[in-house]
Structure formats: structure tokens, C-alpha cells
Motif scaffolding. Structure first.
Motif, PDB file in Angstrom:
ATOM      1  N   VAL A 136      -2.754  -7.241   8.326  1.00  0.00           N
ATOM      2  CA  VAL A 136      -3.399  -8.553   8.297  1.00  0.00           C
ATOM      3  C   VAL A 136      -4.586  -8.463   7.353  1.00  0.00           C
ATOM      4  N   LEU A 137      -4.696  -9.424   6.435  1.00  0.00           N
ATOM      5  CA  LEU A 137      -5.846  -9.485   5.531  1.00  0.00           C
ATOM      6  C   LEU A 137      -7.041  -9.995   6.325  1.00  0.00           C
ATOM      7  N   THR A 138      -8.141  -9.239   6.275  1.00  0.00           N
ATOM      8  CA  THR A 138      -9.288  -9.531   7.124  1.00  0.00           C
ATOM      9  C   THR A 138     -10.562  -9.655   6.303  1.00  0.00           C
ATOM     10  N   ASP A 139     -11.320 -10.714   6.566  1.00  0.00           N
ATOM     11  CA  ASP A 139     -12.652 -10.898   5.987  1.00  0.00           C
ATOM     12  C   ASP A 139     -13.579  -9.905   6.681  1.00  0.00           C
ATOM     13  N   GLN A 140     -14.127  -8.966   5.947  1.00  0.00           N
ATOM     14  CA  GLN A 140     -14.936  -7.905   6.545  1.00  0.00           C
ATOM     15  C   GLN A 140     -16.258  -8.412   7.108  1.00  0.00           C
ATOM     16  N   ALA A 141     -16.760  -9.526   6.592  1.00  0.00           N
ATOM     17  CA  ALA A 141     -18.024 -10.083   7.088  1.00  0.00           C
ATOM     18  C   ALA A 141     -17.848 -10.736   8.453  1.00  0.00           C
ATOM     19  N   THR A 142     -16.696 -11.365   8.666  1.00  0.00           N
ATOM     20  CA  THR A 142     -16.488 -12.098   9.926  1.00  0.00           C
ATOM     21  C   THR A 142     -15.540 -11.385  10.882  1.00  0.00           C
ATOM     22  N   GLY A 143     -14.735 -10.460  10.344  1.00  0.00           N
ATOM     23  CA  GLY A 143     -13.744  -9.784  11.173  1.00  0.00           C
ATOM     24  C   GLY A 143     -12.531 -10.652  11.482  1.00  0.00           C
ATOM     25  N   ARG A 144     -12.412 -11.779  10.819  1.00  0.00           N
ATOM     26  CA  ARG A 144     -11.302 -12.706  11.069  1.00  0.00           C
ATOM     27  C   ARG A 144     -10.239 -12.595   9.984  1.00  0.00           C
ATOM     28  N   SER A 145      -9.023 -12.963  10.364  1.00  0.00           N
ATOM     29  CA  SER A 145      -7.942 -12.953   9.383  1.00  0.00           C
ATOM     30  C   SER A 145      -8.193 -14.028   8.336  1.00  0.00           C
ATOM     31  N   SER A 146      -7.596 -13.807   7.172  1.00  0.00           N
ATOM     32  CA  SER A 146      -7.798 -14.712   6.053  1.00  0.00           C
ATOM     33  C   SER A 146      -6.478 -14.920   5.328  1.00  0.00           C
ATOM     34  N   ALA A 147      -6.327 -16.080   4.734  1.00  0.00           N
ATOM     35  CA  ALA A 147      -5.106 -16.377   3.983  1.00  0.00           C
ATOM     36  C   ALA A 147      -4.976 -15.432   2.794  1.00  0.00           C
ATOM     37  N   ILE A 148      -3.765 -15.000   2.539  1.00  0.00           N
ATOM     38  CA  ILE A 148      -3.495 -14.114   1.410  1.00  0.00           C
ATOM     39  C   ILE A 148      -3.486 -14.950   0.132  1.00  0.00           C
ATOM     40  N   PRO A 149      -4.345 -14.609  -0.854  1.00  0.00           N
ATOM     41  CA  PRO A 149      -4.372 -15.368  -2.115  1.00  0.00           C
ATOM     42  C   PRO A 149      -3.037 -15.269  -2.857  1.00  0.00           C
ATOM     43  N   ASP A 150      -2.758 -16.281  -3.677  1.00  0.00           N
ATOM     44  CA  ASP A 150      -1.472 -16.363  -4.374  1.00  0.00           C
ATOM     45  C   ASP A 150      -1.172 -15.144  -5.242  1.00  0.00           C
ATOM     46  N   ALA A 151      -2.153 -14.638  -6.003  1.00  0.00           N
ATOM     47  CA  ALA A 151      -1.908 -13.482  -6.881  1.00  0.00           C
ATOM     48  C   ALA A 151      -1.542 -12.250  -6.056  1.00  0.00           C
ATOM     49  N   LEU A 152      -2.209 -12.077  -4.934  1.00  0.00           N
ATOM     50  CA  LEU A 152      -1.912 -10.952  -4.050  1.00  0.00           C
ATOM     51  C   LEU A 152      -0.553 -11.142  -3.391  1.00  0.00           C
ATOM     52  N   ARG A 153      -0.272 -12.361  -2.995  1.00  0.00           N
ATOM     53  CA  ARG A 153       1.031 -12.695  -2.396  1.00  0.00           C
ATOM     54  C   ARG A 153       2.168 -12.387  -3.368  1.00  0.00           C
ATOM     55  N   GLU A 154       1.960 -12.720  -4.646  1.00  0.00           N
ATOM     56  CA  GLU A 154       2.982 -12.455  -5.663  1.00  0.00           C
ATOM     57  C   GLU A 154       3.218 -10.955  -5.846  1.00  0.00           C
ATOM     58  N   ALA A 155       2.131 -10.169  -5.843  1.00  0.00           N
ATOM     59  CA  ALA A 155       2.261  -8.716  -5.993  1.00  0.00           C
ATOM     60  C   ALA A 155       2.944  -8.086  -4.785  1.00  0.00           C
ATOM     61  N   LEU A 156       2.755  -8.675  -3.611  1.00  0.00           N
ATOM     62  CA  LEU A 156       3.365  -8.169  -2.383  1.00  0.00           C
ATOM     63  C   LEU A 156       4.745  -8.773  -2.128  1.00  0.00           C
ATOM     64  N   ALA A 157       5.170  -9.659  -2.991  1.00  0.00           N
ATOM     65  CA  ALA A 157       6.404 -10.427  -2.788  1.00  0.00           C
ATOM     66  C   ALA A 157       7.515  -9.563  -2.199  1.00  0.00           C
ATOM     67  N   PRO A 158       8.246 -10.149  -1.289  1.00  0.00           N
ATOM     68  CA  PRO A 158       9.332  -9.377  -0.669  1.00  0.00           C
ATOM     69  C   PRO A 158      10.198  -8.694  -1.695  1.00  0.00           C
ATOM     70  N   THR A 159      10.471  -7.442  -1.429  1.00  0.00           N
ATOM     71  CA  THR A 159      11.249  -6.622  -2.344  1.00  0.00           C
ATOM     72  C   THR A 159      12.664  -6.456  -1.829  1.00  0.00           C
ATOM     73  N   PHE A 160      13.094  -7.414  -1.045  1.00  0.00           N
ATOM     74  CA  PHE A 160      14.432  -7.387  -0.488  1.00  0.00           C
ATOM     75  C   PHE A 160      14.925  -8.818  -0.395  1.00  0.00           C
ATOM     76  N   PRO A 161      16.172  -9.093  -0.702  1.00  0.00           N
ATOM     77  CA  PRO A 161      16.656 -10.482  -0.617  1.00  0.00           C
ATOM     78  C   PRO A 161      16.421 -11.075   0.760  1.00  0.00           C
ATOM     79  N   LYS A 162      16.031 -12.333   0.775  1.00  0.00           N
ATOM     80  CA  LYS A 162      15.775 -13.036   2.030  1.00  0.00           C
ATOM     81  C   LYS A 162      17.060 -13.181   2.774  1.00  0.00           C
TER      82      LYS A 162
END
Length: 162
Positions: A136-162
Motif C-alpha cells: 500500500v502506498l503510504t503518506d509518511q507524514a500522515t501514515g495514511r494510504s494514498s492514491a498511486i500516481p499515474d506514472a507510478l501506476r504505469e511502471a507497475l502495470a500488470p505484467t500478466f494478461p488480465k
């Protein structure tokens, strides 16, 4: 059938087996990192100590992220935290064996990423172990989860067919 103990009269708990992960095959995976099992990683039977499977999965995740430039894409002040890790042990892995640690992105949620991992003997088609890690992507200042930015999402893109 009555599950009462003959001595106490209390109900005995039902068995709760953890569902097994499917046994991955080499072609199911997309990223591989080869290592040789070191002496410090095995137990008295010369079999990899069970906790080291999580270390192996972490090595694959680290190399996967390095290959995809994930660290540079992560917003400053944000980190991924492991919120789930599991493994299924299928066949023993022994001292000095060459193994391929494999990984694929299985799912990306709003703030989480699920990875499937597997360990293969260097010439094996079916996995000796399978696993899952959820970050889970976490904001270190608040300790809360945070939305994954688009550029990071693209780099993590599923590497297996849906």
C-alpha cells in the motif's frame, strides 16, 4: 455429525484450512532473478528455512522495482508498506541450488499493488513455492494510504494478461 468433545461437552472448532495459491508455471511469470541458495539460508536438513522465502520474494521485488525505475517515480514523502505476505511451500529448496525467483504484478488498486511471486529450480517448469505480497502506498507524514500516481501506476502495470 456432532462435534462435541466426549469429555467436556463443548463444541470443537471446525478446521479452517487456508486456501492454497495456484501453483504457478514459468510461463505465468514475467520477471525473473536468479540466485544460488547460500548456507546461511538453510536449516539443519539443508532445506531453505521457511522465513527465507519471504526474503527471496523481497529480493525479486527489489530487482523488479530497480528494473522499472520505481524509486524515481515514487512521490517524495511516500513509501510502499507491506500489508500482506503469504507463501505456499510445494517442494524443498536445498543448499547450493540455483533458483529463479519470479514475479508479476497481479493487480493495482487505488492505493495498493498485489504481486504474485514464485520460486523455480533453474530448469523447472513448475514452481517449488508460490507467494503473494500486497503493498500500500503510504503518506509518511500522515501514515495514511494514498492514491498511486499515474506514472507510478504505469511502471507497475500488470505484467500478466488480465
Amino acid at each position: 455429525m456432532d462435534k462435541r468433545s466426549p469429555t467436556s461437552g463443548n463444541r470443537q472448532p471446525q478446521s479452517r484450512a487456508v486456501p492454497a495459491l495456484e501453483r504457478p508455471k514459468r510461463e505465468d511469470m514475467r520477471f525473473f532473478h536468479r540466485i544460488r541458495v547460500r548456507f546461511s539460508e538453510v536449516d539443519r536438513q539443508n532445506v531453505v528455512f521457511f522465513a527465507n522465502y519471504f526474503n527471496y520474494f523481497d529480493i525479486a521485488l527489489t530487482e523488479f522495482c530497480r528494473a522499472r525505475g520505481i524509486a524515481a517515480l515514487r512521490p517524495q514523502g511516500y513509501e510502499f508498506h507491506v500489508v500482506h505476505a503469504s507463501t505456499d511451500y510445494v517442494e524443498p529448496i536445498r543448499y547450493d541450488e540455483e533458483i529463479d525467483i519470479a514475479l508479476r504484478t497481479a493487480r493495482i488498486g487505488a492505493s495498493s499493488v498485489t504481486f504474485r511471486a514464485a520460486i523455480f529450480g533453474s530448469s523447472q517448469h513448475e514452481a517449488k513455492a508460490g507467494g503473494m505480497t500486497v503493498w500500500v502506498l503510504t503518506d509518511q507524514a500522515t501514515g495514511r494510504s494514498s492514491a498511486i500516481p499515474d506514472a507510478l501506476r504505469e511502471a507497475l502495470a500488470p505484467t500478466f494478461p488480465k
